[in-house]
Design a protein around this motif. Structure first.
Motif, short mmCIF file in Angstrom:
data_model
loop_
_atom_site.label_atom_id
_atom_site.label_comp_id
_atom_site.label_asym_id
_atom_site.label_seq_id
_atom_site.Cartn_x
_atom_site.Cartn_y
_atom_site.Cartn_z
N ILE A 1 0.83 -1.30 -0.28
CA ILE A 1 -0.13 0.05 0.28
C ILE A 1 0.64 1.26 0.02
O ILE A 1 0.15 2.39 -0.16
N ILE A 2 2.08 1.24 0.14
CA ILE A 2 2.96 2.39 0.19
C ILE A 2 3.28 2.74 -1.04
O ILE A 2 4.23 2.25 -1.82
N LYS A 3 2.87 4.08 -1.29
CA LYS A 3 3.03 4.59 -2.51
C LYS A 3 3.89 6.11 -2.42
O LYS A 3 4.49 6.41 -3.25
N GLU A 4 3.93 6.66 -1.17
CA GLU A 4 4.75 7.64 -0.92
C GLU A 4 5.77 7.45 -0.06
O GLU A 4 5.53 6.73 1.16
N HIS A 5 6.69 8.12 -0.13
CA HIS A 5 8.25 8.05 0.69
C HIS A 5 7.89 8.56 1.98
O HIS A 5 7.16 9.62 2.09
N LEU A 6 8.12 8.08 3.29
CA LEU A 6 8.04 8.48 4.35
C LEU A 6 9.21 7.96 5.38
O LEU A 6 9.37 6.85 5.49
N ALA A 7 10.00 9.04 5.84
CA ALA A 7 10.99 8.56 6.91
C ALA A 7 10.60 9.16 8.16
O ALA A 7 10.58 10.48 8.39
N VAL A 8 10.66 8.42 9.16
CA VAL A 8 10.30 8.57 10.60
C VAL A 8 11.55 8.35 11.67
O VAL A 8 11.99 7.20 11.49
N GLU A 9 12.25 9.10 12.17
CA GLU A 9 13.18 8.86 13.18
C GLU A 9 12.34 8.85 14.35
O GLU A 9 11.62 9.70 14.89
N PHE A 10 12.82 7.97 15.12
CA PHE A 10 12.27 7.66 16.51
C PHE A 10 13.37 7.81 17.65
O PHE A 10 14.39 7.16 17.55
N ASP A 11 13.28 8.75 18.52
CA ASP A 11 14.23 9.08 19.54
C ASP A 11 13.49 8.51 20.76
O ASP A 11 12.43 9.16 21.49
N ILE A 12 14.03 7.33 21.17
CA ILE A 12 13.30 6.72 22.50
C ILE A 12 14.06 7.19 23.81
O ILE A 12 15.52 7.34 23.83
N GLU A 13 13.21 7.51 24.69
CA GLU A 13 13.55 8.19 25.92
C GLU A 13 13.39 7.14 26.98
O GLU A 13 12.43 6.40 26.86
N GLY A 14 14.31 7.03 28.00
CA GLY A 14 14.02 6.05 29.20
C GLY A 14 14.64 4.46 28.74
O GLY A 14 15.94 4.56 28.04
#
Length: 140
Positions: free
Chosen positions: A21-34
């Motif tokens: 279903i992915i047609k559009e690029h998306l980049a998500v950075e996750f900054d995990i705390e704890g």
């Protein structure tokens, strides 16, 4: 949970996302705390979802949250927009793309809910239906 275990878990979680279903690029950075503190990114690109244990400098947005929340988000158990409203996640960057993330994860959840497993009992043969004949009508 260690950072290494978190990245392994996230890689398992994204494997079940329906990448078709992915047609559009998306980049998500996750900054995990704890617990499990560190950064990783999830990149959605045509027919592929990747996770890498690095910062992604050209991300669409960054999510700051706990490890548990990140996993639940990626499993589709939490709505990212609702979580921003509640304050359990902080989003920095292009918030408009947050809807795209929600759509990718929502489609994955729908797929899981609609998938039904069918099992057949071993050794049982189907029983044929009884056929009853109607008496022929008499015509004059």
């Amino acid at each position: 949970m260690t950072y290494e275990n978190l990245v392994k878990e996230v890689k398992k979680v994204v494997k079940v996302i329906d990448a078709s279903i992915i047609k559009e690029h998306l980049a998500v950075e996750f900054d995990i705390e704890g617990n499990g503190e560190g950064a990783f990114y999830v990149e959605f690109k045509e027919n592929i979802v990747e996770v890498e244990p690095y910062e992604y400098y050209d991300h669409d947005f960054r999510v700051r949250c706990s490890a548990d929340i990140a996993i639940k988000l990626l499993k589709g158990e939490l709505n990212p927009i609702s979580e921003v409203d509640k304050g359990t996640i902080v989003v920095e960057g292009t918030n408009g793309k947050l809807i795209l993330l929600e759509n990718y994860l929502k489609a994955e959840v729908k797929e899981k809910k609609t998938t039904k497993r069918t099992t057949k009992s071993a050794g049982k043969k189907p029983v044929p239906k009884k056929v009853t004949k109607k008496p022929a009508s008499k015509t004059k």
